[in-house]
Write a protein that holds these residues in place. Sequence first.
Motif, PDB file in Angstrom:
ATOM      1  N   HIS A 114       0.840  -1.195   0.000  1.00 48.10           N
ATOM      2  CA  HIS A 114       0.000   0.000   0.000  1.00 48.10           C
ATOM      3  C   HIS A 114       0.879   1.250   0.000  1.00 48.10           C
ATOM      4  N   ILE A 115       0.275   2.376  -0.427  1.00 49.57           N
ATOM      5  CA  ILE A 115       1.013   3.639  -0.492  1.00 49.57           C
ATOM      6  C   ILE A 115       0.148   4.761   0.083  1.00 49.57           C
ATOM      7  N   PHE A 116       0.721   5.527   0.997  1.00 54.75           N
ATOM      8  CA  PHE A 116       0.061   6.710   1.540  1.00 54.75           C
ATOM      9  C   PHE A 116       0.756   7.932   0.958  1.00 54.75           C
ATOM     10  N   VAL A 117       0.001   8.775   0.266  1.00 50.07           N
ATOM     11  CA  VAL A 117       0.572   9.947  -0.394  1.00 50.07           C
ATOM     12  C   VAL A 117       0.126  11.224   0.311  1.00 50.07           C
ATOM     13  N   LEU A 118       1.076  12.036   0.764  1.00 51.63           N
ATOM     14  CA  LEU A 118       0.767  13.315   1.392  1.00 51.63           C
ATOM     15  C   LEU A 118       0.811  14.396   0.320  1.00 51.63           C
ATOM     16  N   ASP A 119      -0.351  14.916  -0.042  1.00 53.58           N
ATOM     17  CA  ASP A 119      -0.454  15.905  -1.120  1.00 53.58           C
ATOM     18  C   ASP A 119      -0.454  17.334  -0.569  1.00 53.58           C
ATOM     19  N   ASP A 177      -1.851  19.580   3.611  1.00 53.00           N
ATOM     20  CA  ASP A 177      -1.849  20.992   4.017  1.00 53.00           C
ATOM     21  C   ASP A 177      -2.465  21.202   5.397  1.00 53.00           C
ATOM     22  N   ASN A 178      -3.141  20.182   5.931  1.00 53.38           N
ATOM     23  CA  ASN A 178      -3.789  20.311   7.233  1.00 53.38           C
ATOM     24  C   ASN A 178      -2.754  20.340   8.363  1.00 53.38           C
TER      25      ASN A 178
END
Length: 217
Positions: A114-119, A177-178
């Motif tokens: 799995h991959i978690f992407v922080l945009d 951005d949070n």
Amino acid sequence: MAKIPAVLIFGAPGSGKGTVGAKLAATTALKHISTGDIFRGIAPSSESGKLLASYSSKGLLVPDEATVEIFGRFIEGLVNTNKVNPDKDMLLLDGIPRTVAQVKLIESVVDVKHIFVLDIKDEATIVARLLNRAKIEGRKDDADESVIKNRLKVYKESTAKVLGKYNKKIVSHIVGDNTPDEVFCDVLKAYVDFMKSFNKPAKKAPAKKACKKACKK
């Protein structure tokens, strides 16, 4: 050595991968592996250290073969010293793969689940974060705005393309951005959702409990 299951935490420099990754590993059973930490732990006077410095000082990526060789040796050392068990543990990788070529090169070592992407859409936010990190941590690679912008350019032109090599079904996008707490909570929830579909029941309960505790309002 058997391939080790792994999840990736992905995002541009300054997106908070390291912070979120460390907190996620502290909250779950994941073993956090940061190539940045591995590289910074190499003696600057060594041949590998000199090679790494020659690229990082310019905001460039270390050549693929060198990166994967160092990464592979590090993982093998963890396995040989019983710090990682390929049959029971799952890795959380931060900083690798960074190029399309590395996707193939690491396949003999890890199996990406799995991959978690922080945009983060605003580049100015990333630049500000890294300049501030340079002041706090004394990170030379974060102190020069021109180097930072070059790193972001490299990310867009090379690293971002890595995602295209994986099935979209295993990718979770997180709004980076949070606030740090909100980002971490969102990643933790995504991790729990992933674990529900992954056949490792022994790890489901701790993850759910941790999520409820971390995200309790």
